[in-house]
Design a protein around this motif. Structure first.
Motif, PDB file in Angstrom:
ATOM      1  N   HIS A 186     -21.815  63.831  33.384  1.00 44.24           N
ATOM      2  CA  HIS A 186     -21.901  62.408  33.722  1.00 44.24           C
ATOM      3  C   HIS A 186     -22.516  61.619  32.571  1.00 44.24           C
ATOM      4  O   HIS A 186     -21.995  60.562  32.186  1.00 44.24           O
ATOM      5  CB  HIS A 186     -22.733  62.217  34.989  1.00 44.24           C
ATOM      6  N   PHE A 238     -15.684  60.700  38.684  1.00 41.39           N
ATOM      7  CA  PHE A 238     -15.353  59.323  39.036  1.00 41.39           C
ATOM      8  C   PHE A 238     -16.040  58.929  40.340  1.00 41.39           C
ATOM      9  O   PHE A 238     -16.604  57.827  40.461  1.00 41.39           O
ATOM     10  CB  PHE A 238     -13.844  59.147  39.162  1.00 41.39           C
ATOM     11  N   GLY A 265     -19.626  58.314  39.724  1.00 42.14           N
ATOM     12  CA  GLY A 265     -19.810  57.006  39.117  1.00 42.14           C
ATOM     13  C   GLY A 265     -19.751  55.887  40.135  1.00 42.14           C
ATOM     14  O   GLY A 265     -20.535  54.929  40.072  1.00 42.14           O
ATOM     15  N   TYR A 288     -15.878  56.201  33.705  1.00 36.16           N
ATOM     16  CA  TYR A 288     -15.856  55.429  34.953  1.00 36.16           C
ATOM     17  C   TYR A 288     -15.886  53.938  34.651  1.00 36.16           C
ATOM     18  O   TYR A 288     -15.088  53.166  35.198  1.00 36.16           O
ATOM     19  CB  TYR A 288     -17.044  55.811  35.836  1.00 36.16           C
ATOM     20  N   LYS A 335     -19.890  58.649  32.886  1.00 38.62           N
ATOM     21  CA  LYS A 335     -20.237  57.238  33.130  1.00 38.62           C
ATOM     22  C   LYS A 335     -19.372  56.330  32.276  1.00 38.62           C
ATOM     23  O   LYS A 335     -18.878  55.296  32.761  1.00 38.62           O
ATOM     24  CB  LYS A 335     -21.712  56.981  32.842  1.00 38.62           C
TER      25      LYS A 335
END
Length: 218
Positions: free
Chosen positions: A200, A171, A174, A208, A205
């Motif tokens: 990620h 997070f 992101g 997030y 991503k």
């Protein structure tokens, strides 16, 4: 032959500051838009706000422990500016305490009066924070670039990461990448282990973006 001395990538801190600028702007707006009595929304925003408060507190305490003592030992004419950073950290910390107190009251009731008191504290906090971030970037980052080694800078970054709960690391990444330019993004991603880059790209991503849409949708 002239030897080139490697310098720390202080632009990393500029990107971190962009995140604090963004969230200190958006949080009071999100709080102010919350309908009185909506305890579910208030609890969600309170959780996000506590993450922001903790992140900023940890960022500053890492500087207090690892940066300012080294700089004070190595600079002379600029020592007053380093001491000013320490003093500003204390002022910001006092503001964070007031925000946390108001946040706890609002999270319990989602009342209009508590909401407005929290939004006011967040606005006041942001005003002081921006003064600090602006001065740090203008006056102190050049000192860090000149007087702090790459190893010492990396130690600061690792110290900050170690304070972040493991389930929040993607997070935080992101949040940073949302504010990063393409060149800065490439630099951040190059610093990550392969597993972190994969995580990620595969789901971090997306998770997030989903969470932040919820924050930013009243």
């Amino acid at each position: 032959m002239t030897t080139t001395v490697e310098r720390p990538w202080v632009q990393e801190m500029v990107v971190v500051h962009r995140v604090f600028r963004r969230e200190s702007r958006n949080l009071p707006l999100a709080v102010a838009a919350c309908r009185p009595g909506d305890t579910t929304r208030a609890a969600f925003l309170a959780e996000m706000a506590r993450g922001y408060l903790t992140g900023l507190h940890d960022h500053h305490t890492s500087e207090d422990e690892l940066l300012w003592p080294k700089l004070l030992a190595r600079v002379d004419l600029d020592a007053d500016m380093v001491l000013r950073m320490e003093q500003q950290h204390r002022v910001v910390a006092e503001g964070l305490d007031r925000v946390e107190y108001a946040l706890a009251a609002w999270a319990r009731t989602a009342g209009a009066a508590e909401r407005d008191a929290l939004a006011a504290e967040l606005h006041q906090h942001r005003a002081g924070l921006l003064v600090h971030l602006d001065e740090e970037e203008q006056h102190v980052l050049p000192l860090i670039h000149e007087h702090i080694t790459v190893e010492e800078w990396n130690e600061l970054s690792e110290h900050s990461r170690a304070k972040t709960p493991k389930d929040q690391l993607l997070f935080v990444l992101g949040a940073l990448l949302e504010e990063a330019t393409p060149d800065e993004t490439a630099r951040f991603m190059a610093l990550l282990p392969t597993a972190a880059r994969l995580a990620h790209n595969l789901f971090g991503k997306r998770a997030y973006d989903k969470r932040m849409r919820k924050v930013r949708t009243a």
